[in-house]
Design an enzyme around this catalytic site. Structure first.
Site, PDB file in Angstrom:
ATOM      1  CG  LEU A 178      -1.929  -1.219   1.180  1.00 51.20           C
ATOM      2  CD1 LEU A 178      -2.801  -1.224   2.424  1.00 51.20           C
ATOM      3  CD2 LEU A 178      -2.779  -1.254  -0.082  1.00 51.20           C
ATOM      4  CB  CYS A 179       4.458   1.941  -0.112  1.00 47.47           C
ATOM      5  SG  CYS A 179       4.863   1.651   1.615  1.00 47.47           S
ATOM      6  CG  HIS A 180       1.140   6.636  -2.287  1.00 49.45           C
ATOM      7  ND1 HIS A 180       0.798   6.493  -0.963  1.00 49.45           N
ATOM      8  CD2 HIS A 180      -0.006   6.940  -2.937  1.00 49.45           C
ATOM      9  CE1 HIS A 180      -0.500   6.698  -0.818  1.00 49.45           C
ATOM     10  NE2 HIS A 180      -1.009   6.970  -1.999  1.00 49.45           N
ATOM     11  CG  MET A 200       6.265   2.631   5.147  1.00 45.65           C
ATOM     12  SD  MET A 200       6.529   1.737   6.694  1.00 45.65           S
ATOM     13  CE  MET A 200       7.030   0.130   6.101  1.00 45.65           C
ATOM     14  CD  GLU A 201       9.038   5.267   0.828  1.00 40.19           C
ATOM     15  OE1 GLU A 201       8.170   4.873   0.034  1.00 40.19           O
ATOM     16  OE2 GLU A 201       8.750   5.769   1.940  1.00 40.19           O
ATOM     17  CG  ASP A 208      23.224 -12.644   0.334  1.00 34.27           C
ATOM     18  OD1 ASP A 208      22.991 -13.873   0.353  1.00 34.27           O
ATOM     19  OD2 ASP A 208      23.623 -12.047  -0.688  1.00 34.27           O
TER      20      ASP A 208
END
EC number: 4.6.1.17
Length: 161
Positions: free
Chosen positions: A75-77, A113-114, A128
């Protein structure tokens, strides 16, 4: 108490309509940690890791991840980020790497969120690259440190946290 913005009146998930919001400068900072054995951290710091420069690779991965957050979190733009910065710090006293990300834009929605995605993916990249020498590394905590801009106002983690 605030309402969940991604849930509509029927209780369904939806993408927030930001078309009516004003464009403002918005910024967010986040951090993540990767705990490891001292010899693993030493290998990263000395540059002797067989896969190459772990910090440079993690930095680029974090920057890429911030730009693609909208593809990862439903739901992020999609955002036109004006700045993404990822810094990595070796904390030899605690045998861990601290990652701090910063995201900025002028837009209608925040960049929390970014910033969180950038820090998280940088941490995952360290894991990793180093899992061949240590599989029991621990990622976390990951958290938002600060945000500014927008209607909800500014936020900053307490200095003692």
């Amino acid at each position: 108490m605030s309402q969940l913005t991604h849930i509509n009146a029927a209780g369904e998930a939806h993408m927030v309509d930001v078309s009516g919001k004003a464009e403002t400068v918005r910024e967010a900072r986040a951090e993540a940690f990767v705990e490891m054995r001292p010899e693993t951290l030493s290998m990263i710091v000395s540059g002797s890791h067989h896969k190459g420069d772990v910090f440079a690779t993690a930095r680029i991965a974090g920057i890429q991840a911030a730009k693609r957050t909208w593809e990862l979190i439903p739901l992020c733009h999609p955002l036109l980020l004006s700045k993404v910065e990822v810094q990595l710090f070796a904390d030899e006293a605690r045998s861990r790497v601290r990652i701090e990300s910063l995201c900025r834009l002028t837009g209608k929605t925040g960049v929390e969120m970014e910033a969180l995605t950038a820090a998280s993916v940088a941490a995952l990249t360290i894991y990793d690259m180093c899992k061949a020498v240590q599989k029991d590394m621990v990622i976390g905590p990951v958290r938002l440190l600060a945000k500014s801009g927008g209607k909800s106002g500014d936020f900053q983690v307490d200095a003692h946290d």
